[in-house]
Design an enzyme around this catalytic site. Structure first.
Site, PDB file in Angstrom:
ATOM      1  N   ARG A   1      12.273 -12.301  16.091  1.00  0.00           N
ATOM      2  CA  ARG A   1      13.124 -13.196  16.889  1.00  0.00           C
ATOM      3  C   ARG A   1      13.228 -12.682  18.325  1.00  0.00           C
ATOM      4  O   ARG A   1      13.787 -11.619  18.577  1.00  0.00           O
ATOM      5  CB  ARG A   1      14.514 -13.230  16.259  1.00  0.00           C
ATOM      6  CG  ARG A   1      15.533 -14.015  17.040  1.00  0.00           C
ATOM      7  CD  ARG A   1      16.939 -13.766  16.519  1.00  0.00           C
ATOM      8  NE  ARG A   1      17.901 -14.517  17.289  1.00  0.00           N
ATOM      9  CZ  ARG A   1      19.182 -14.210  17.374  1.00  0.00           C
ATOM     10  NH1 ARG A   1      19.671 -13.166  16.716  1.00  0.00           N
ATOM     11  NH2 ARG A   1      19.987 -14.938  18.111  1.00  0.00           N
TER      12      ARG A   1
ATOM     13  N   GLU B   1      32.728  -3.546  18.522  1.00  0.00           N
ATOM     14  CA  GLU B   1      31.781  -4.673  18.620  1.00  0.00           C
ATOM     15  C   GLU B   1      30.488  -4.177  19.272  1.00  0.00           C
ATOM     16  O   GLU B   1      30.537  -3.476  20.285  1.00  0.00           O
ATOM     17  CB  GLU B   1      32.433  -5.770  19.469  1.00  0.00           C
ATOM     18  CG  GLU B   1      31.551  -6.972  19.703  1.00  0.00           C
ATOM     19  CD  GLU B   1      32.262  -8.055  20.534  1.00  0.00           C
ATOM     20  OE1 GLU B   1      33.494  -8.241  20.386  1.00  0.00           O
ATOM     21  OE2 GLU B   1      31.572  -8.699  21.348  1.00  0.00           O
TER      22      GLU B   1
ATOM     23  N   ALA C   1      26.041 -14.784  16.952  1.00  0.00           N
ATOM     24  CA  ALA C   1      26.582 -15.994  17.590  1.00  0.00           C
ATOM     25  C   ALA C   1      28.044 -16.244  17.221  1.00  0.00           C
ATOM     26  O   ALA C   1      28.788 -16.854  18.015  1.00  0.00           O
ATOM     27  CB  ALA C   1      25.726 -17.199  17.218  1.00  0.00           C
TER      28      ALA C   1
ATOM     29  N   ARG D   1      23.354 -12.775  30.298  1.00  0.00           N
ATOM     30  CA  ARG D   1      22.722 -13.935  29.677  1.00  0.00           C
ATOM     31  C   ARG D   1      23.573 -15.194  29.928  1.00  0.00           C
ATOM     32  O   ARG D   1      24.376 -15.226  30.845  1.00  0.00           O
ATOM     33  CB  ARG D   1      22.503 -13.639  28.186  1.00  0.00           C
ATOM     34  CG  ARG D   1      21.615 -12.399  27.970  1.00  0.00           C
ATOM     35  CD  ARG D   1      21.368 -12.115  26.506  1.00  0.00           C
ATOM     36  NE  ARG D   1      20.659 -13.219  25.867  1.00  0.00           N
ATOM     37  CZ  ARG D   1      20.591 -13.383  24.536  1.00  0.00           C
ATOM     38  NH1 ARG D   1      21.176 -12.494  23.745  1.00  0.00           N
ATOM     39  NH2 ARG D   1      19.939 -14.409  24.030  1.00  0.00           N
TER      40      ARG D   1
ATOM     41  N   TYR E   1      15.611  -8.862  21.950  1.00  0.00           N
ATOM     42  CA  TYR E   1      16.240  -8.058  20.901  1.00  0.00           C
ATOM     43  C   TYR E   1      15.404  -6.863  20.441  1.00  0.00           C
ATOM     44  O   TYR E   1      15.853  -6.095  19.591  1.00  0.00           O
ATOM     45  CB  TYR E   1      16.558  -8.957  19.693  1.00  0.00           C
ATOM     46  CG  TYR E   1      17.532 -10.067  20.036  1.00  0.00           C
ATOM     47  CD1 TYR E   1      18.828  -9.769  20.458  1.00  0.00           C
ATOM     48  CD2 TYR E   1      17.168 -11.408  19.965  1.00  0.00           C
ATOM     49  CE1 TYR E   1      19.728 -10.767  20.793  1.00  0.00           C
ATOM     50  CE2 TYR E   1      18.061 -12.424  20.293  1.00  0.00           C
ATOM     51  CZ  TYR E   1      19.328 -12.099  20.708  1.00  0.00           C
ATOM     52  OH  TYR E   1      20.225 -13.078  21.045  1.00  0.00           O
TER      53      TYR E   1
ATOM     54  N   ASN F   1      28.287  -6.494  14.623  1.00  0.00           N
ATOM     55  CA  ASN F   1      27.518  -7.354  15.512  1.00  0.00           C
ATOM     56  C   ASN F   1      27.608  -8.734  14.886  1.00  0.00           C
ATOM     57  O   ASN F   1      26.842  -9.066  13.978  1.00  0.00           O
ATOM     58  CB  ASN F   1      26.065  -6.899  15.636  1.00  0.00           C
ATOM     59  CG  ASN F   1      25.286  -7.773  16.619  1.00  0.00           C
ATOM     60  OD1 ASN F   1      25.774  -8.826  17.039  1.00  0.00           O
ATOM     61  ND2 ASN F   1      24.092  -7.345  16.988  1.00  0.00           N
TER      62      ASN F   1
ATOM     63  N   HIS G   1      26.436  -5.352  20.506  1.00  0.00           N
ATOM     64  CA  HIS G   1      25.358  -6.329  20.715  1.00  0.00           C
ATOM     65  C   HIS G   1      24.122  -5.585  21.186  1.00  0.00           C
ATOM     66  O   HIS G   1      24.221  -4.675  22.024  1.00  0.00           O
ATOM     67  CB  HIS G   1      25.742  -7.379  21.766  1.00  0.00           C
ATOM     68  CG  HIS G   1      26.944  -8.163  21.362  1.00  0.00           C
ATOM     69  ND1 HIS G   1      26.893  -9.142  20.407  1.00  0.00           N
ATOM     70  CD2 HIS G   1      28.239  -8.065  21.752  1.00  0.00           C
ATOM     71  CE1 HIS G   1      28.106  -9.626  20.227  1.00  0.00           C
ATOM     72  NE2 HIS G   1      28.943  -8.987  21.026  1.00  0.00           N
TER      73      HIS G   1
ATOM     74  N   PRO H   1      24.779 -13.767  11.845  1.00  0.00           N
ATOM     75  CA  PRO H   1      23.689 -14.717  11.648  1.00  0.00           C
ATOM     76  C   PRO H   1      22.471 -14.446  12.517  1.00  0.00           C
ATOM     77  O   PRO H   1      22.594 -14.076  13.676  1.00  0.00           O
ATOM     78  CB  PRO H   1      24.323 -16.066  12.008  1.00  0.00           C
ATOM     79  CG  PRO H   1      25.495 -15.725  12.859  1.00  0.00           C
ATOM     80  CD  PRO H   1      25.991 -14.402  12.353  1.00  0.00           C
ATOM     81  N   ASN H   2      21.338 -14.656  11.897  1.00  0.00           N
ATOM     82  CA  ASN H   2      20.014 -14.569  12.529  1.00  0.00           C
ATOM     83  C   ASN H   2      19.545 -13.142  12.804  1.00  0.00           C
ATOM     84  O   ASN H   2      18.408 -12.931  13.215  1.00  0.00           O
ATOM     85  CB  ASN H   2      19.955 -15.406  13.823  1.00  0.00           C
ATOM     86  CG  ASN H   2      20.281 -16.860  13.562  1.00  0.00           C
ATOM     87  OD1 ASN H   2      19.668 -17.467  12.692  1.00  0.00           O
ATOM     88  ND2 ASN H   2      21.257 -17.420  14.266  1.00  0.00           N
TER      89      ASN H   2
HETATM   90  C1  DQA Z   1      23.673 -10.692  19.851  1.00  0.00           C
HETATM   91  C2  DQA Z   1      24.055 -11.517  21.072  1.00  0.00           C
HETATM   92  C3  DQA Z   1      24.563 -12.888  20.655  1.00  0.00           C
HETATM   93  O1  DQA Z   1      24.916 -13.662  21.792  1.00  0.00           O
HETATM   94  C4  DQA Z   1      23.484 -13.641  19.885  1.00  0.00           C
HETATM   95  O2  DQA Z   1      23.986 -14.878  19.418  1.00  0.00           O
HETATM   96  C5  DQA Z   1      22.900 -12.840  18.785  1.00  0.00           C
HETATM   97  C6  DQA Z   1      22.665 -11.408  18.973  1.00  0.00           C
HETATM   98  C7  DQA Z   1      23.049  -9.342  20.246  1.00  0.00           C
HETATM   99  O3  DQA Z   1      23.019  -8.456  19.399  1.00  0.00           O
HETATM  100  O4  DQA Z   1      22.589  -9.176  21.379  1.00  0.00           O
HETATM  101  O5  DQA Z   1      22.512 -13.382  17.754  1.00  0.00           O
HETATM  102  O6  DQA Z   1      24.843 -10.418  19.110  1.00  0.00           O
END
Ligand code: DQA
Length: 153
Positions: free
Chosen positions: A18, A98, A77, A107, A23, A74, A100, A10-11
């Site tokens: 964003r 995984e 959240a 963070r 990011y 990835n 990120h 998501p997002n």
């Molecule tokens: C994320 C890190 C997560 O905590 C966050 O909710 C994201 C992006 C990252 O790629 O750094 O949406 O996965």
């Protein structure tokens, strides 16, 4: 040909606008284009998906069992909340890495917990989009060596 699913949660469709200070300024389309080049350089076939829906991500993992050899995820959240995604990864039996973009450990404390990490082969975070490249290299090496079993039961 060895095939890998890259799954984005998501997002991540908002990348580019964003929180670019966290990011980066690349869009998901730009990162995906790079991933296609990196995958082909590494000799991997790649499918790249993004969804804001937990159930769609679970279903993508289920489908991967029939057509892919590994998963790079990835989960954004959902990493920090989703037992369903963890169970899907574990149930798939596919090696999972995984990723990120940000260093989640630098963070908020709620980002320090991952439900997926214990059933992943490994975690790459804090390197921006290059993390996907590192994950593709790691996946290629794992799948070639055969040492691709998740580390937790
Ligand atoms: C994320 C890190 C997560 O905590 C966050 O909710 C994201 C992006 C990252 O790629 O750094 O949406 O996965």
């Amino acid at each position: 040909m060895t095939s890998v699913l890259i799954l984005n949660g998501p997002n991540l469709n908002l990348l580019g606008t964003r929180q670019p200070e966290i990011y980066g300024s690349q869009t998901l389309d730009q990162i995906s284009a790079s991933c296609r080049v990196w995958a082909s350089d590494t000799g991997l076939e790649v499918e790249i998906r993004q969804s804001n829906s937990e159930s769609e991500l679970v279903e993508a993992i289920h489908r991967a069992m029939n057509c892919h050899d590994g998963i790079i995820i990835n989960a954004a959240a959902y990493t920090h909340t989703s037992i369903a995604l963890r169970d899907a990864v574990q149930g798939s039996g596919l090696p999972c890495i995984e990723v990120h973009l940000s260093n989640v450990y630098a963070r908020e404390s709620f980002r320090h917990t991952s439900f997926i990490a214990p059933v992943a082969v490994g975690v790459i975070c804090g390197f921006g989009s290059i993390g996907y490249r590192l994950a593709l290299l790691a996946m290629q090496s794992l799948l070639n060596s055969g040492e691709s079993k998740p580390s937790a039961s």
